[in-house]
Design an enzyme around this catalytic site. Structure first.
Site, PDB file in Angstrom:
ATOM      1  N   CYS A 188       0.491  -1.038   0.399  1.00  0.00           N
ATOM      2  CA  CYS A 188      -0.318   0.191   0.115  1.00  0.00           C
ATOM      3  C   CYS A 188       1.120   1.705  -0.170  1.00  0.00           C
ATOM      4  O   CYS A 188       1.313   1.272   0.844  1.00  0.00           O
ATOM      5  CB  CYS A 188      -0.690   0.522   1.145  1.00  0.00           C
ATOM      6  SG  CYS A 188      -1.889   1.540   2.095  1.00  0.00           S
ATOM      7  N   CYS A 233       0.318   3.739   2.856  1.00  0.00           N
ATOM      8  CA  CYS A 233       0.589   2.431   4.848  1.00  0.00           C
ATOM      9  C   CYS A 233       2.099   3.602   4.031  1.00  0.00           C
ATOM     10  O   CYS A 233       2.612   4.017   5.143  1.00  0.00           O
ATOM     11  CB  CYS A 233       0.338   1.525   4.531  1.00  0.00           C
ATOM     12  SG  CYS A 233      -1.329   0.860   4.005  1.00  0.00           S
TER      13      CYS A 233
END
Length: 115
Positions: free
Chosen positions: A37, A40
């Site tokens: 991600c 993230c």
């Protein structure tokens, strides 16, 4: 290992259950994330910095949703990163999407300050 290391704790399923149950009056903020991600990864340095700033009053932890898919499903994690604040073993706040350090600190101040 120190009780409040000043950095996010990496949680597996057993540690997640233990820390959420033991959250008590010390709020626990969990970052639900995954290695693939991009947002993230962008938020990770801010989360590390926030952990150093809020300890010992608030504990920060990370849970890899790829490794712990059952927990992610139980909490209805549909997008990552998602932050969930726990107090006294229950969810008290949730935020989806990456935050920069000032936004993250404001969210923690608003939703996860100790009683």
């Amino acid at each position: 290992m120190p009780l409040f290391p000043g950095k996010p704790l990496a949680l597996d399923a057993a540690a997640f259950e233990r820390h959420v149950r033991a959250s008590g009056s010390v709020p626990l903020v969990v970052d639900f994330w995954a290695a693939w991600c991009g947002p993230c990864r962008m938020m990770a340095p801010a989360f590390e910095q926030a952990a150093a700033r809020v300890a010992p009053g608030v504990r920060l932890a990370k849970l890899d949703t790829e490794a712990e898919q059952a927990i992610a499903a139980r909490y209805g994690i549909r997008s990552i990163p998602t932050l969930i604040a726990f107090r006294d073993g229950r969810e008290v706040a949730r935020q989806s999407g990456a935050l920069n350090l000032p936004q993250l600190m404001q969210w923690i101040d608003t939703h996860a300050q100790p009683n």
